[in-house]
Design an enzyme around this catalytic site. Sequence first.
Site, mmCIF file in Angstrom:
data_model
loop_
_atom_site.group_PDB
_atom_site.id
_atom_site.type_symbol
_atom_site.label_atom_id
_atom_site.label_comp_id
_atom_site.label_asym_id
_atom_site.label_seq_id
_atom_site.Cartn_x
_atom_site.Cartn_y
_atom_site.Cartn_z
ATOM 1 N N MET A 1 0.732 -1.134 -0.057
ATOM 2 C CA MET A 1 0.005 0.000 -0.015
ATOM 3 C C MET A 1 0.785 1.445 0.046
ATOM 4 S SD MET A 1 -1.333 0.475 4.084
ATOM 5 C CE MET A 1 -1.725 2.282 3.517
ATOM 6 N N TYR A 2 2.049 1.176 0.411
ATOM 7 C CA TYR A 2 3.005 2.233 0.494
ATOM 8 C C TYR A 2 3.237 2.931 -1.058
ATOM 9 C CZ TYR A 2 4.444 0.700 5.027
ATOM 10 O OH TYR A 2 4.356 0.301 6.313
ATOM 11 N N SER A 3 2.477 4.323 -1.182
ATOM 12 C CA SER A 3 2.648 4.895 -2.199
ATOM 13 C C SER A 3 1.882 4.408 -3.467
ATOM 14 C CB SER A 3 3.948 5.351 -2.676
ATOM 15 O OG SER A 3 4.448 6.397 -1.632
#
Length: 349
Positions: free
Chosen positions: A60-62
């Site tokens: 989900m990061y960036s």
Amino acid sequence: MRYIKLGTTGLDVSPIAIGAMTYGDPGRGHPVWSKGEQEARPLIKHALELGINFFDTANMYSNGSSEEILGRALKDFADRDEVVIATKLRHPMRPGPNGRGLSRKAIMTEVDHSLRRLGTDYIDLYQIHRNDHATPWEETLEALSDLVKAGKVRYLGASSMHAWEFAKALHLQKQNGWARFASMQNHYNLLAREEEREMIPLCLDEGVGTIIWSPLARGRLARGWDDARSTVRSETDGAYADVLYSPAQESSNRAIIDAVGRLADARGVTRAQIALAWLRRRPVVTAPLVGAGSTRHIDEAVASLDVELTDDDVRSLETPYTPRYDWQGISGEAELEAVRRRIPGMALS
């Protein structure tokens, strides 16, 4: 660099891990503090040059670009067999009924997406970002174990949840002969020690290593009280930070931050080094996740490995602590959504 084992596994990891939430396309992540590829690559290279081999990210990061940036940098700068890549799944990646969670369908889909983005054919440590209360534990745990058997994943890890939930998962894994969680990634630092009640004793008893997110309390432990919220990250998600570090505990927090400063001055080191050295004294801690935005942050983290605290030092740091709100109580999906509504743009670590 002196490497250590992750929990009771045979996996050697550096006692400092790089948290790659900081790295990502600003257009797909946080527009203020996400560092794009050209800024991130020299930092990843610098960490490798200092002997750090442990890198943590999440799908989900960036919106996936953190995995992409990390994967390309490690391919260019490192021997894949020498580095340990950790990533996570669970949170929404796309709209639709199966775009999130820990169902067998979601797990089998997301692992392939992460492998593609990372540019590798296996993930060293695959972690569930949070528990998924809409899916039975048995379905999640068997699917994760199947990934290990398939060779797509080497080890399994979990992240913040109630201790009773984690105990149940470990019991089911043992009962069914499924691959076991080797690590717990949890929130633990001098301003947040509630995990000492149940989760940390559980991990010690079960031989599970812990990987610490927010080891410097969103930067609060790295500077004096008057500047405790002066980081870009704190300024942009301050409301969520207030969930983690309640203003109701201001007196205690200030006393702890002041104690860190006094000890740092007496030792001639930085506040960050003292806070990280305290974590290293905890027997269950494998590595703190350092969200390094500069080479100085990485250098400080590595230098903290040479700081040895005495028992008196530890008492001076721990004495001001007072019990506080247990943020793990907001682990359910409905509760998290309620918090998100109160705190627009909240970023989960």
